[in-house]
Design a protein around this motif. Structure first.
Motif, PDB file in Angstrom:
ATOM      1  N   ASP A   1      10.105  -8.561  13.743  1.00 11.40           N
ATOM      2  CA  ASP A   1      10.501  -8.584  12.336  1.00 11.40           C
ATOM      3  C   ASP A   1      10.509  -7.175  11.753  1.00 11.40           C
ATOM      4  O   ASP A   1      11.429  -6.802  11.022  1.00 11.40           O
ATOM      5  CB  ASP A   1       9.552  -9.480  11.546  1.00 11.40           C
ATOM      6  CG  ASP A   1       9.901  -9.525  10.066  1.00 11.40           C
ATOM      7  OD1 ASP A   1      10.949 -10.086   9.722  1.00 11.40           O
ATOM      8  OD2 ASP A   1       9.104  -8.989   9.258  1.00 11.40           O
ATOM      9  N   GLU A   2       9.487  -6.382  12.068  1.00  7.38           N
ATOM     10  CA  GLU A   2       9.428  -5.003  11.579  1.00  7.38           C
ATOM     11  C   GLU A   2      10.578  -4.167  12.134  1.00  7.38           C
ATOM     12  O   GLU A   2      11.204  -3.391  11.414  1.00  7.38           O
ATOM     13  CB  GLU A   2       8.103  -4.355  11.980  1.00  7.38           C
ATOM     14  CG  GLU A   2       6.884  -4.903  11.283  1.00  7.38           C
ATOM     15  CD  GLU A   2       5.617  -4.271  11.812  1.00  7.38           C
ATOM     16  OE1 GLU A   2       5.185  -3.252  11.218  1.00  7.38           O
ATOM     17  OE2 GLU A   2       5.069  -4.760  12.816  1.00  7.38           O
TER      18      GLU A   2
ATOM     19  N   GLN B   1      14.001  -4.652  10.587  1.00  9.19           N
ATOM     20  CA  GLN B   1      14.137  -4.098   9.242  1.00  9.19           C
ATOM     21  C   GLN B   1      14.445  -2.601   9.259  1.00  9.19           C
ATOM     22  O   GLN B   1      14.728  -2.012   8.216  1.00  9.19           O
ATOM     23  CB  GLN B   1      12.861  -4.341   8.445  1.00  9.19           C
ATOM     24  CG  GLN B   1      12.581  -5.804   8.147  1.00  9.19           C
ATOM     25  CD  GLN B   1      11.315  -5.986   7.344  1.00  9.19           C
ATOM     26  OE1 GLN B   1      11.049  -5.254   6.390  1.00  9.19           O
ATOM     27  NE2 GLN B   1      10.505  -6.959   7.725  1.00  9.19           N
TER      28      GLN B   1
ATOM     29  N   GLY C   1       7.694 -12.661  11.207  1.00 16.51           N
ATOM     30  CA  GLY C   1       7.223 -12.013   9.996  1.00 16.51           C
ATOM     31  C   GLY C   1       5.779 -11.573  10.133  1.00 16.51           C
ATOM     32  O   GLY C   1       5.138 -11.778  11.166  1.00 16.51           O
TER      33      GLY C   1
ATOM     34  N   SER D   1       6.382  -0.422   0.172  1.00 15.63           N
ATOM     35  CA  SER D   1       7.385  -1.121   0.976  1.00 15.63           C
ATOM     36  C   SER D   1       6.723  -1.881   2.122  1.00 15.63           C
ATOM     37  O   SER D   1       7.097  -3.020   2.442  1.00 15.63           O
ATOM     38  CB  SER D   1       8.400  -0.114   1.521  1.00 15.63           C
ATOM     39  OG  SER D   1       9.322  -0.738   2.378  1.00 15.63           O
TER      40      SER D   1
ATOM     41  N   ASP E   1       4.806  -4.901   0.647  1.00 20.06           N
ATOM     42  CA  ASP E   1       5.766  -5.866   0.083  1.00 20.06           C
ATOM     43  C   ASP E   1       6.462  -6.686   1.169  1.00 20.06           C
ATOM     44  O   ASP E   1       6.989  -7.778   0.895  1.00 20.06           O
ATOM     45  CB  ASP E   1       6.825  -5.156  -0.761  1.00 20.06           C
ATOM     46  CG  ASP E   1       6.284  -4.673  -2.103  1.00 20.06           C
ATOM     47  OD1 ASP E   1       5.165  -5.078  -2.460  1.00 20.06           O
ATOM     48  OD2 ASP E   1       6.982  -3.890  -2.774  1.00 20.06           O
ATOM     49  N   SER E   2       6.488  -6.158   2.398  1.00 17.69           N
ATOM     50  CA  SER E   2       7.147  -6.884   3.484  1.00 17.69           C
ATOM     51  C   SER E   2       6.279  -8.020   4.026  1.00 17.69           C
ATOM     52  O   SER E   2       6.750  -8.849   4.810  1.00 17.69           O
ATOM     53  CB  SER E   2       7.506  -5.920   4.624  1.00 17.69           C
ATOM     54  OG  SER E   2       6.342  -5.457   5.296  1.00 17.69           O
TER      55      SER E   2
END
Length: 365
Positions: free
Chosen positions: A47-48, A51, A106, A141, A144-145
């Motif tokens: 997931d990281e 992004q 996530g 950031s 918030d993820s």
């Protein structure tokens, strides 16, 4: 001979503000065009990674070795057993630690992480050279993820690893005592300042994941190259044929390296790729040609005042070429030898392009 390259991500492929230097993108693109394989080998979750605006790759090793993928095909995914997840979550809650679970879908955290995480991530960013403004922005950031969850929502079967903020280094040592059978790592700021500890499945690390991938590819360790900047990358160094430490790396990784390149933001990856001849530069007098997306088919020379044919081809092995610049004529003391070089794109068998190079001028592709 094609090489297999394994790159750590933060501090190696990208900087500590998650920016990919243009030179790093160029290095990876050109190496892959030259038929080398390039994989990331990182503690990040899928997931990281998705992004981030990374370059094209041949595959990825994630979660410090829990997940292995080759060209979108999953080779291995070794998640933490549910019972182990429950025990670690309960231990973190008892100690009132800020923690989060990393999964491919996530990142999931507790309320304490929302409270404590921003300040610790600012410290992490500043330790890696970011100014306060950028460190604050990236910390926000990062937090918030995350997805805030509660209670039994923590009991998941897809957890790659669990990270918690270290209030004191004793927290990390206590985790090792409580869960000696799990894999333990720390990560933090420059100089190996421990800010976080993480726990992963038994027997899983970057070395094991590389071995699994090589077995799948039916390739040997002798043609592998690893790049890293931190202690967690040492397991890669144990199994790869050649190991490179970034200039911004810690003391231990540098001491274990075969070669130390420049900092990530000082073209460290690109310069190391050149040194290792993963990307090649040909020098013709004062003209310079990068290999980039082409295979050498033939090279010929034509003198402006002799009966040489326009192109005299001779066999060249792609990736290993040396041209001796000896002018055949002069006008006063000025060489007039001209080189004609033919290239073929890898992707198009009959797509030929001819480039003319004179030693008296610099030509850009």
């Amino acid at each position: 001979m094609s090489k297999i390259v394994f790159l750590d991500v933060d501090g190696t492929l990208i900087d500590y503000e998650t920016k990919l230097p243009d030179s790093a993108r160029k290095a990876v693109d050109q190496a892959r065009d030259n038929r080398h394989k390039v994989y990331i080998c990182t503690g990040c979750s899928k997931d990281e990674i998705l992004q981030r605006n990374l370059c094209d790759l041949d595959g990825m090793i994630l979660g410090n070795g829990t997940y292995v993928e080759d060209h979108d095909h999953v080779i291995m995914h070794q998640a933490m057993p549910l019972e182990e997840v429950k025990k670690v979550v309960h231990w973190c809650k008892e100690r009132k630690l800020a923690f989060y679970l990393e999964t491919n879908s996530g990142v999931y955290c507790n309320e304490q992480m929302i409270k404590d995480g921003p300040a610790v991530m600012i410290k992490y960013g500043q330790g890696k050279g970011a100014d306060l403004s950028n460190a604050t922005e990236k910390a926000k950031s990062f937090i918030d993820s995350f997805t805030l969850i509660h209670g039994d929502e923590f009991y998941r079967e897809d957890v790659n690893k669990i990270d918690f903020i270290i209030r004191d280094y004793q927290d990390h040592l206590d985790a090792i005592t409580a869960f000696p059978h799990l894999a333990h790592n720390t990560w933090g700021g420059k100089g190996e300042l421990a800010l976080f500890s993480d726990l992963g499945p038994t027997g899983i690390n970057k070395k094991h994941a590389i071995e699994v991938l090589l077995d799948y590819l039916k390739l040997g360790k002798e043609d592998t190259i690893s790049f890293g900047d931190a202690k967690v990358d040492l397991s890669m160094f144990e199994c790869c044929g050649f190991n490179v430490a970034m200039g911004n790396g810690g003391k231990e990784i540098k001491e274990a390296a075969d070669y130390i390149t420049d900092d990530v933001n000082e073209d460290g990856l690109y310069n190391a790729f050149k040194y290792l001849k993963l990307i090649l530069i040909w020098h013709l007098g004062d003209s310079v040609l990068a290999s980039s997306r082409y295979t050498v088919v033939s090279i010929g020379m034509k003198s402006t005042e002799t009966s040489f044919p326009p192109a005299v081809p001779f066999p060249i092995h792609p990736g290993s070429i040396m041209v001796e610049n000896k002018p055949h004529t002069t006008e006063g003391n000025k060489p007039l030898c001209i080189f004609f070089i033919m290239f073929r794109r890898f992707s198009q068998k009959n797509d030929f392009s001819v480039y003319k190079y004179s030693i008296t001028s610099r030509i850009a592709m």
